[in-house]
Design an enzyme around this catalytic site. Structure first.
Site, short mmCIF file in Angstrom:
data_model
loop_
_atom_site.label_atom_id
_atom_site.label_comp_id
_atom_site.label_asym_id
_atom_site.label_seq_id
_atom_site.Cartn_x
_atom_site.Cartn_y
_atom_site.Cartn_z
N HIS A 192 1.19 -1.27 0.10
CA HIS A 192 0.07 0.07 -0.29
C HIS A 192 0.54 1.44 -0.27
O HIS A 192 0.37 2.45 -1.09
CB HIS A 192 -1.07 0.26 0.68
CG HIS A 192 -1.60 -0.95 1.12
ND1 HIS A 192 -1.80 -2.06 2.15
CD2 HIS A 192 -2.37 -2.06 0.28
CE1 HIS A 192 -2.68 -3.30 2.21
NE2 HIS A 192 -3.15 -2.24 1.41
N ARG A 244 -5.39 -4.13 -16.97
CA ARG A 244 -5.47 -5.14 -15.99
C ARG A 244 -6.63 -5.55 -15.32
O ARG A 244 -7.06 -4.84 -14.49
CB ARG A 244 -4.44 -5.59 -15.07
CG ARG A 244 -2.35 -5.15 -15.69
CD ARG A 244 -1.87 -5.36 -15.00
NE ARG A 244 -0.67 -5.63 -14.38
CZ ARG A 244 0.47 -4.71 -14.98
NH1 ARG A 244 0.46 -3.35 -15.02
NH2 ARG A 244 1.58 -5.90 -15.46
N GLU A 296 3.66 -14.39 -23.30
CA GLU A 296 4.31 -14.54 -22.66
C GLU A 296 4.21 -16.72 -21.81
O GLU A 296 4.93 -15.91 -20.61
CB GLU A 296 3.21 -14.22 -21.28
CG GLU A 296 1.71 -14.58 -21.10
CD GLU A 296 1.18 -13.61 -20.01
OE1 GLU A 296 1.43 -12.57 -19.58
OE2 GLU A 296 0.04 -13.45 -20.45
N ASN A 324 7.27 -9.59 -18.18
CA ASN A 324 7.42 -9.88 -15.91
C ASN A 324 7.09 -12.01 -16.63
O ASN A 324 8.18 -12.56 -15.66
CB ASN A 324 6.31 -9.54 -16.03
CG ASN A 324 6.72 -7.86 -15.90
OD1 ASN A 324 7.18 -7.20 -16.40
ND2 ASN A 324 5.30 -7.50 -15.12
N ASP A 325 6.02 -12.36 -17.16
CA ASP A 325 5.69 -13.42 -16.83
C ASP A 325 6.69 -14.36 -17.93
O ASP A 325 7.29 -15.30 -18.00
CB ASP A 325 4.09 -13.78 -17.61
CG ASP A 325 3.31 -13.75 -16.39
OD1 ASP A 325 3.34 -14.46 -15.22
OD2 ASP A 325 2.39 -13.22 -16.52
N ARG A 369 8.54 -15.43 -10.60
CA ARG A 369 9.07 -13.97 -9.78
C ARG A 369 8.76 -13.37 -9.28
O ARG A 369 9.48 -12.33 -8.51
CB ARG A 369 8.04 -13.13 -11.37
CG ARG A 369 6.17 -13.23 -10.79
CD ARG A 369 5.48 -12.59 -12.51
NE ARG A 369 4.96 -11.38 -11.93
CZ ARG A 369 3.86 -11.51 -12.96
NH1 ARG A 369 4.07 -11.58 -14.12
NH2 ARG A 369 3.63 -9.74 -12.87
N CYS A 421 4.64 -5.03 -23.07
CA CYS A 421 3.64 -4.26 -21.66
C CYS A 421 3.90 -4.94 -19.99
O CYS A 421 3.57 -4.07 -19.24
CB CYS A 421 1.97 -4.52 -21.91
SG CYS A 421 1.68 -5.91 -21.72
#
Ligand code: PEP
Ligand code: MG
Length: 585
Positions: A209, A316, A450, A473-474, A484, A521
């Site tokens: 957060h 997303r 991905e 990322n993936d 990850r 992305c």
């Protein structure tokens, strides 16, 4: 005493340097305000049989009071509050109202005959551990939510709900730097009242957060510092370097001057960057690059526009589905998607279909998958739940009537998944047509690249689909077999591994051959250190967090794409690591 007087003081001349994860770029120089944790040192004691009922009631009242407090905060959220705060506060209220929480704590009070605080901390630990084991980084960090709501109730039980400094009594003249173990969304909400220069926390990661809210407030933040609250005292002079994740405590005058210069240069550069908002993202040799933004909530589309994004490269959509008891219906989804399309006023909006993991079902019931990262997730989950998928596709086709909307499918590995998605889209369109509901059927369909299998055998996908978006990322996680989110193997998570780069290059080349746009992305797209390398791989489409857009655009405008392509191709042919410094030369 001024900051420079303090720094010059001989007693303060040994500078302590602390390191964490810088999650919001920028510098701050100011005085520490250390958040107390005294309220959380709770008493643990056993209770007599006849006191069990009263203890359970004490717990229920405290939970109720904490939940009411959160609801009131949500209802009275000021217009200028960071948008994420409302969502985060609601997640906390929801966690508190989960009957399972109260029931299980009451059961502990009864069975073990312990006080409410003891039972609550025990149950909190169990829940936080369950979340911490989850595969998805976002969900894993929700263990912090559990801990924070438990702490909230503990504070009510101990009668010390006010653990934050009274902002009226704090001197907000100079820049104040908040130092805390962790900062919950509700506390962030209260802290907004003061003008804080930076946030430092012992706990938390990139999606905590503190990171999310500080980013939306554009205030530098360093999280995961371990012992900052123990080592820093109220009033200490701090330098916060949010770029490198470094905090200097009571710096020498020379260091202070150095950082004052760095801060001034950073702010100058920020101002200069703003002037690039409408400048074309074109390389020195005239290659036009598409610069789009990644968003997670509809409201963030406005930030994308402010940063000069040419479109949304990744929305997303799962963030509409998470942190709530019921799924969003078709109308609610339609409103959310249409709002983004309207805000972007004719610029393309790419909405990714639900990318949910197998470790967590949507109604909040945890299930145990053998290996969640390889399980029923994303498009696999949607195809296995046709009604849920149909609702989303109908909402997307309706929103497409308001402007250019593109549908992006995550985690595709087989062509039959593309075929099934097209069939599902046709069914949704037919239903809307039969019901006479306004919609648009000419919607572009693309897929995330991905999963290595797709990248290796990319040709039929490039031919069949309208566009491709590489989810680095993936992709990196699956190519290198590195979770990850697992800090134990984080050093092996290597975006620069030649195998990863070869797959990116292979995908870009396939897109070029059949004239289909390819973008990235994943986080790599927004990392200015690899911008030149990505141009060298032939990338012409970048999508990233809005705050990264102008830095990357600046780098693109200084680069010579064709020269970079020659250098990168020669290293890749030999499967050598690419020397980033050589690309800047
Ligand atoms: C990716 O995998 O690179 C990506 C952009 O998607 P996410 O981070 O949401 O998995
Ligand atoms: Mg992904």
């Amino acid at each position: 005493m001024s900051a420079s007087d303090a720094a010059a003081s001989p007693a303060l001349n040994s500078t302590l340097c602390l390191v964490g994860q810088g999650v919001v770029r920028g510098y701050a120089i100011g005085r520490a305000v250390v958040m107390s944790a005294a309220a959380l040192e709770v008493a643990h004691y056993r209770i007599a049989d006849e006191d069990v009922a009263a203890e359970r009631q004490r717990l229920c009242q405290a939970v109720e009071a904490a939940a009411q407090d959160l609801h009131q905060m949500v209802e009275t959220l000021p217009d200028d509050a960071p948008r994420e705060l409302g969502v985060l506060l609601s997640v906390h209220a929801m966690l508190l109202q989960d009957p399972m929480l109260v029931q299980s704590v009451c059961q502990l009070i009864e069975e073990r005959q312990v006080n409410a605080e003891w039972a609550l901390t025990t149950q909190g630990q169990t829940l936080a551990e369950q979340f911490a084991l989850m595969e998805d980084a976002y969900l894993r960090e929700r263990s912090a939510d559990v801990r924070q709501v438990i702490e909230r109730v503990l504070r009510v039980l101990s009668g010390s709900a006010q653990w934050l400094p009274n902002l009226d009594e704090v001197d907000t003249e100079g820049s104040l730097i908040v130092v805390a173990r962790d900062i919950s969304p509700a506390d962030m909400m209260r802290l907004r009242g003061g003008k804080f220069g930076a946030f430092l926390t012992d706990l938390g990661g990139a999606t905590s957060h503190t990171a999310i809210v500080a980013r939306s407030m554009n205030v530098p933040a360093v999280v995961g510092m371990g012992l900052v609250r123990a080592l820093v005292r109220d009033g200490d002079l701090l330098i916060v370097d949010g770029i490198n994740g470094v905090v200097l405590v009571n710096p020498s005058l020379a260091i202070l001057r150095e950082y004052q210069d760095r801060q001034a240069a950073f702010l100058r550069e920020r101002d200069e960057l703003k002037s690039l908002r409408f400048a074309p993202a074109m390389t020195l040799d005239g290659i036009q690059i598409r610069m789009e933004a990644n968003i997670e909530l509809p409201e963030e589309a406005a930030d994308a526009l402010t940063a000069g994004a040419e479109g949304i490269g990744l929305f997303r959509s799962e963030f509409l589905f998470m942190g709530r008891a019921e799924l969003p219906g078709e109308d609610e989804q339609y409103e959310a998607y249409a709002a983004v399309v309207r805000t972007m006023a004719g610029r393309p909006v790419t909405i990714r279909t639900l990318d949910i993991g197998a470790d967590k079902t949507l109604d909040g019931e945890a299930t145990v998958a053998t290996n969640p990262a390889l399980g029923l997730r994303a498009i696999r989950y949607c195809l296995a739940n046709p009604e849920l998928f149909n609702t989303q596709l109908r909402a997307l086709l309706r929103a497409a009537a308001h402007g250019p909307l593109r549908i992006l499918v995550p985690m595709v590995s087989h062509m039959h998944e593309v075929v099934a998605t097209r069939r599902a889209l046709a069914r949704a369109a037919e239903e809307l047509r039969d019901a006479g509901v306004a919609h648009e059927t000419r919607v572009q369909l693309g897929a995330m690249v991905e999963i290595p299998a797709m990248a290796i055998a990319i040709e039929p996908f490039a031919e069949t689909l309208d566009f491709l978006s590489i989810g680095t990322n993936d992709l990196i996680q699956y190519v290198l077999a590195i979770d990850r989110g697992d800090t134990d193997v984080a050093s092996l998570y290597d975006p620069m591994h030649p195998a990863v780069l070869r797959l990116i290059a292979h995908t870009i080349n396939a897109g070029e051959r059949v004239g289909k746009p390819v973008s990235i992305c994943g986080e790599m797209a927004g990392d200015v250190r690899v911008t030149r390398m990505l141009l060298g791989l032939g990338l012409t489409g970048f999508s990233m967090h809005p705050q990264q857009l102008l830095d990357v655009k600046k780098e693109i405008r200084k680069a010579h794409s064709n020269a970079l392509r020659v250098k990168v191709a020669s290293a890749l042919n030999r499967a050598e690591r690419i020397d980033l410094a050589a690309l800047s030369a």
